[in-house]
Design an enzyme around this catalytic site. Structure first.
Site, PDB file in Angstrom:
ATOM      1  N   LYS A 126       0.833  -1.204   0.000  1.00 45.72           N
ATOM      2  CA  LYS A 126       0.000   0.000   0.000  1.00 45.72           C
ATOM      3  C   LYS A 126       0.871   1.258   0.000  1.00 45.72           C
ATOM      4  O   LYS A 126       0.612   2.214  -0.739  1.00 45.72           O
ATOM      5  CB  LYS A 126      -0.909   0.010   1.225  1.00 45.72           C
ATOM      6  N   LYS A 161      -8.830   1.067   4.410  1.00 40.74           N
ATOM      7  CA  LYS A 161      -8.327  -0.308   4.332  1.00 40.74           C
ATOM      8  C   LYS A 161      -7.077  -0.475   5.183  1.00 40.74           C
ATOM      9  O   LYS A 161      -6.324   0.481   5.414  1.00 40.74           O
ATOM     10  CB  LYS A 161      -8.015  -0.672   2.882  1.00 40.74           C
ATOM     11  N   ARG A 211      -4.931  -4.628 -13.103  1.00 41.05           N
ATOM     12  CA  ARG A 211      -3.653  -5.179 -12.683  1.00 41.05           C
ATOM     13  C   ARG A 211      -2.699  -5.125 -13.877  1.00 41.05           C
ATOM     14  O   ARG A 211      -2.917  -5.772 -14.899  1.00 41.05           O
ATOM     15  CB  ARG A 211      -3.830  -6.614 -12.194  1.00 41.05           C
ATOM     16  N   ARG A 226     -10.275  -5.925 -13.209  1.00 39.60           N
ATOM     17  CA  ARG A 226     -11.095  -6.738 -12.313  1.00 39.60           C
ATOM     18  C   ARG A 226     -12.344  -5.936 -11.958  1.00 39.60           C
ATOM     19  O   ARG A 226     -12.283  -5.007 -11.151  1.00 39.60           O
ATOM     20  CB  ARG A 226     -10.280  -7.135 -11.092  1.00 39.60           C
ATOM     21  N   ARG A 234     -15.448  -3.453  -4.551  1.00 35.22           N
ATOM     22  CA  ARG A 234     -14.117  -4.033  -4.668  1.00 35.22           C
ATOM     23  C   ARG A 234     -14.045  -4.875  -5.939  1.00 35.22           C
ATOM     24  O   ARG A 234     -14.926  -5.682  -6.209  1.00 35.22           O
ATOM     25  CB  ARG A 234     -13.801  -4.936  -3.458  1.00 35.22           C
ATOM     26  N   ASP A 274      -1.665  -1.870  -9.325  1.00 35.85           N
ATOM     27  CA  ASP A 274      -3.121  -1.763  -9.306  1.00 35.85           C
ATOM     28  C   ASP A 274      -3.499  -0.335  -9.663  1.00 35.85           C
ATOM     29  O   ASP A 274      -3.056   0.620  -8.998  1.00 35.85           O
ATOM     30  CB  ASP A 274      -3.674  -2.134  -7.935  1.00 35.85           C
ATOM     31  N   GLU A 282      -1.994   0.603  -5.608  1.00 33.79           N
ATOM     32  CA  GLU A 282      -1.119  -0.321  -4.895  1.00 33.79           C
ATOM     33  C   GLU A 282      -0.024  -0.806  -5.835  1.00 33.79           C
ATOM     34  O   GLU A 282      -0.181  -0.773  -7.059  1.00 33.79           O
ATOM     35  CB  GLU A 282      -1.890  -1.544  -4.375  1.00 33.79           C
ATOM     36  N   ASN A 284       2.026  -4.344  -5.961  1.00 36.60           N
ATOM     37  CA  ASN A 284       2.145  -5.683  -5.393  1.00 36.60           C
ATOM     38  C   ASN A 284       3.526  -6.259  -5.698  1.00 36.60           C
ATOM     39  O   ASN A 284       3.908  -6.378  -6.862  1.00 36.60           O
ATOM     40  CB  ASN A 284       1.063  -6.582  -5.977  1.00 36.60           C
TER      41      ASN A 284
END
Length: 321
Positions: A126, A161, A211, A226, A234, A274, A282, A284
């Site tokens: 994050k 979050k 992504r 997504r 979400r 993201d 984000e 990852n």
């Protein structure tokens, strides 16, 4: 020369055959004739300052009824391996942290770890995105309930979050008239004891949380949007979202250009960005996914591209000198 690859992952018998990205990596390495040793976190240990592991050679098959075979258990010096893929899923807890320290020692013994253990520790998924303020949405990171409530009052529609979650877990959307703002903040912050992130809600989420995958700092040409299920905010596949592969936009490529050189410098060979709308939310670095969905929809071979990039860079790595 046959490359000796080690893979640290979740128990292979528990993975999802249809979706697992690490399985695609096993296939790609096997297609190239590499020797692959499988291990989980409990298999890693230090003995007299040396990183060692209990391993079993793994062969992966493209057969949902019989997709892997394990050889006899062996105990090895991790320096015998050419490269190790660290693919253990979050949470990033103490056991994950200790594993990165063991993998640090493995690098000192001569193996190359992808992604670099120090960067796995340094780059919270994050918070790492905040190093690119030109790319991110309006947000705040705090554990102060007063400050978080003020952020909600100012921006009205926000997402809150935890900093250590995955798969959309414990993500809350707080609308302007939400009666549960205080209790949600109390729950997420453990009454002010745990730091969280609050972010202005991005309505572009209806078109998908994209992504974008980077291999050695360079973006794959397609991303996976997504798209949230009806009534959801979400997009995570684990939260019921639907994956729709699509070409990168100019903005997607621009964001990748901002992050790519820094990721490469930090030894982050395989990264997932993201992106919602025009905003990076984000980065990852632990075990990025979505390989399989993009491959299926566009006929790509992302894991194969990653293995080829590893093979090209391996002779240049200082750990191999």
């Amino acid at each position: 020369m046959t490359i000796r690859l080690g893979v640290v992952m979740d128990p292979i018998e528990q993975i999802n055959y249809k979706k697992d990205s690490t399985l695609a990596m096993l296939w790609a390495a096997g297609d190239r004739g590499w020797h692959i040793d499988y291990m989980t976190l409990p298999d890693l240990y230090l003995d007299a300052g040396k990183a060692r592991a209990r391993v079993r050679q793994v062969t992966a098959f493209r057969d949902p009824e019989n997709f892997y075979e394990l050889g006899e258990e062996r105990d090895i010096d991790m320096g015998e391996l050419d490269v190790v893929l660290m693919r253990k899923d979050p949470p990033f807890d103490n056991e994950f942290l200790y594993a990165t320290h063991i993998l640090d020692q493995a690098q000192r013994q001569g193996t190359w770890v992808v992604n670099r253990p120090q960067s796995l520790r340094d780059c919270n998924e994050k918070l790492f995105a905040l190093q690119f303020p030109q790319c991110i949405p309006t947000l705040i990171v705090s554990r102060d309930p007063v400050r978080l409530r003020a952020f909600h009052r100012e921006h009205q529609d926000v997402v809150m979050k935890p900093l250590d979650g995955m798969g959309g877990s414990s993500i809350f959307r707080l609308r302007p008239d939400d009666a549960n703002v205080s209790v949600i903040i109390e729950t997420l912050t453990n009454h002010g004891q745990t730091t969280i992130m609050a972010q202005k809600y991005l309505p572009e989420i209806v078109d998908g949380d994209k992504r974008i995958l980077l291999i050695d700092g360079e973006p794959v040409d397609y991303c996976l949007a997504r798209v949230p299920a009806v009534g959801e905010s979400r997009g995570n596949l684990a939260a019921g979202g639907t994956g729709r592969a699509q070409p990168l936009t100019d903005r997607d490529r621009w964001i990748a250009e901002q992050v790519g050189p820094v990721a490469r410098e930090k030894g982050l060979m395989f990264v997932g960005l993201d992106v919602i709308g025009d905003s990076l939310t984000e980065i990852n670095v632990t075990s990025p996914t979505c390989i399989r969905e993009i491959d299926t929809q566009f006929g790509t071979d992302i894991a194969g591209s990653l293995m080829d990039a590893i093979a090209r860079k391996l002779p240049e790595m200082p750990y191999r000198q």
